[in-house]
Motif scaffolding. Sequence first.
Motif, PDB file in Angstrom:
ATOM      1  N   GLU A 213       0.805  -1.222   0.000  1.00  0.00           N
ATOM      2  CA  GLU A 213       0.000   0.000   0.000  1.00  0.00           C
ATOM      3  C   GLU A 213       0.837   1.272   0.000  1.00  0.00           C
ATOM      4  N   THR A 214       2.117   1.175   0.363  1.00  0.00           N
ATOM      5  CA  THR A 214       2.974   2.351   0.478  1.00  0.00           C
ATOM      6  C   THR A 214       4.341   2.042  -0.132  1.00  0.00           C
ATOM      7  N   TYR A 251       1.241   9.154  -6.531  1.00  0.00           N
ATOM      8  CA  TYR A 251       0.978   8.777  -5.139  1.00  0.00           C
ATOM      9  C   TYR A 251       0.727  10.021  -4.284  1.00  0.00           C
ATOM     10  N   ASN A 252       1.401  11.107  -4.644  1.00  0.00           N
ATOM     11  CA  ASN A 252       1.254  12.369  -3.917  1.00  0.00           C
ATOM     12  C   ASN A 252       0.244  13.309  -4.563  1.00  0.00           C
ATOM     13  N   GLY A 253      -0.586  12.782  -5.463  1.00  0.00           N
ATOM     14  CA  GLY A 253      -1.699  13.539  -6.007  1.00  0.00           C
ATOM     15  C   GLY A 253      -1.354  14.509  -7.110  1.00  0.00           C
ATOM     16  N   PHE A 346      -1.182   3.237  -7.317  1.00  0.00           N
ATOM     17  CA  PHE A 346      -0.606   4.294  -6.494  1.00  0.00           C
ATOM     18  C   PHE A 346      -1.103   5.686  -6.906  1.00  0.00           C
ATOM     19  N   THR A 348      -3.441   8.322  -6.542  1.00  0.00           N
ATOM     20  CA  THR A 348      -4.482   8.624  -5.565  1.00  0.00           C
ATOM     21  C   THR A 348      -5.635   9.423  -6.173  1.00  0.00           C
ATOM     22  N   ASP A 349      -5.372  10.143  -7.250  1.00  0.00           N
ATOM     23  CA  ASP A 349      -6.413  10.934  -7.925  1.00  0.00           C
ATOM     24  C   ASP A 349      -6.616  10.336  -9.314  1.00  0.00           C
TER      25      ASP A 349
END
Length: 528
Positions: A213-214, A251-253, A346, A348-349
């Motif tokens: 997940e990370t 992952y950081n959008g 990964f 996220t958006d």
Amino acid sequence: MKKKLLSIVLAAAMTVAVLAGCGNKADQNANAKPEESGQTEAADTTEADTSAQEGEESGEPAAAELDTSKQVEIVMYYLGTEPAGQQVIWDKLNEILLERLNCTLKVNFISFADYPNKYPLLFSSGEEFDIAYAASFLNYSSLALKGAFMELDELWPAYAPNNYALASETAKKQAKINGITYCIPSLNRTYSAYGPIYRKDLVEPYGFTKDIETFEDVEEYLDIIKENYPEMQPLSIYSMGSDVDDCFMYYNGMYPIKGSQNDFFWIDPTEENPKIVTYYEYAKTPEFLEMMNRWNEKGFYPKSALSDTDSKKFNNGIAPMLMHNVDNYVSSAVTNPDWDVSYTNFATDISNLSFTQDAMVISNTSKNPERALALWDLLTTDEEVFDLFYYGIEGVSYELNEKDEITMIDTDNYNTSSMWAVRNSEYLKNSVGTPDYYGVLKSEWDAYIKEDQGAQKYRSLVIDTTAVETEYSACLNTHQQYWWPLELGYTEPVEGLKEYQSMMEAAGIEKVREELQRQLDEYVAGLK
């Protein structure tokens, strides 16, 4: 039957016209006989003209008369290599095309090795042909603005009415450059999902049973592989660079302003008026580079990765993890049914990739654009014809199971078509062995995606680098030369990042950024 869907859509949006040819009248919907589509055959040309006029007055695009009295050959170009047994499929397809449209199709292939040089020559040589595959990585917008493609605003709804009716308003908007439609976008929904594809069966004996997940989970997984499988390369990386940086940004959008991987400009799509940033000013880049430096020191990939041309390390068992898109996950699971292939998105958006990522264009040298568009209409909106063109002949090139899942057979002679623009989500078949999880993911993403939120809001922005073509090209080369080794930890993180910044600035990145920011600001203003 999925074919019936087209009749319903067409009845609501299109008028019926005559296919004039050989003295016979036919349904303008070239994709279904009148009794199949539920439409009434037009009585004569006058009635068709009246229907078209009514469509125009109502504000709806109207199908046009198509003259099929003269037999023509439509020439199509796309990337790939022709399968050895393909001619038997072309022969069967051309029988249908002669009957329905009084034309034949000739396909010319441009190999993946040759396309950087040969594809641009198609549109500068003056060669007469009709249809070509187009995409952002083939400089679609630049070629369009140079006059390589026909304008399709009037031709598309007139001669490919079924396709036009099925295309979303988002897709139609994405097909425009400076307000003009130069391509027919794909009818296939794709997703920005990107993340680790990995073999879970290798690590479960060592107590790693959780889902990744990370990035911390990724590193823990790779540590186990490195310790227990010394013959393997834990993470697949080869000469085309790493996909880890893209995954980190998703992952950081963050959203790549040009809408595709391997670029160096990003925005935060949650900002009201987003500003373009690049790697050397993004706040989390030092964290990313420290991680990659650590992975390099641990030996998760070799020092020679950027000179290694093997892109199939995962499927050939050399590397148990790669980072890529969801389609790669599905194909890897299908190809290796004995492995426990898992996947984590990964991004996220999540958003739909541009519908012009795979598109079709009509060459400006085409002598038969109307027939070419009618042919495209048939290929993309008639399930039987689509199956023949894309998959081939049942029992010869493919077989279906009881769930309508497909298996390609005799792959030495046949394969699915690499004319990816032809794909229609309604007609694509899951391969036998497709994980059930794939369907779960798509349902979740479809429920999440909204046209006016996040990254999806920017998918209709078509960036044009024509005004800064020299600087942008220089930046791309500099990015590859300095960022690729830096992101793999081959260069010391702090000093390497400073050098990257200096070289990008020398290449003209600020001039490029200024032009792209101007286009972004105009786009955002138009949304308000």
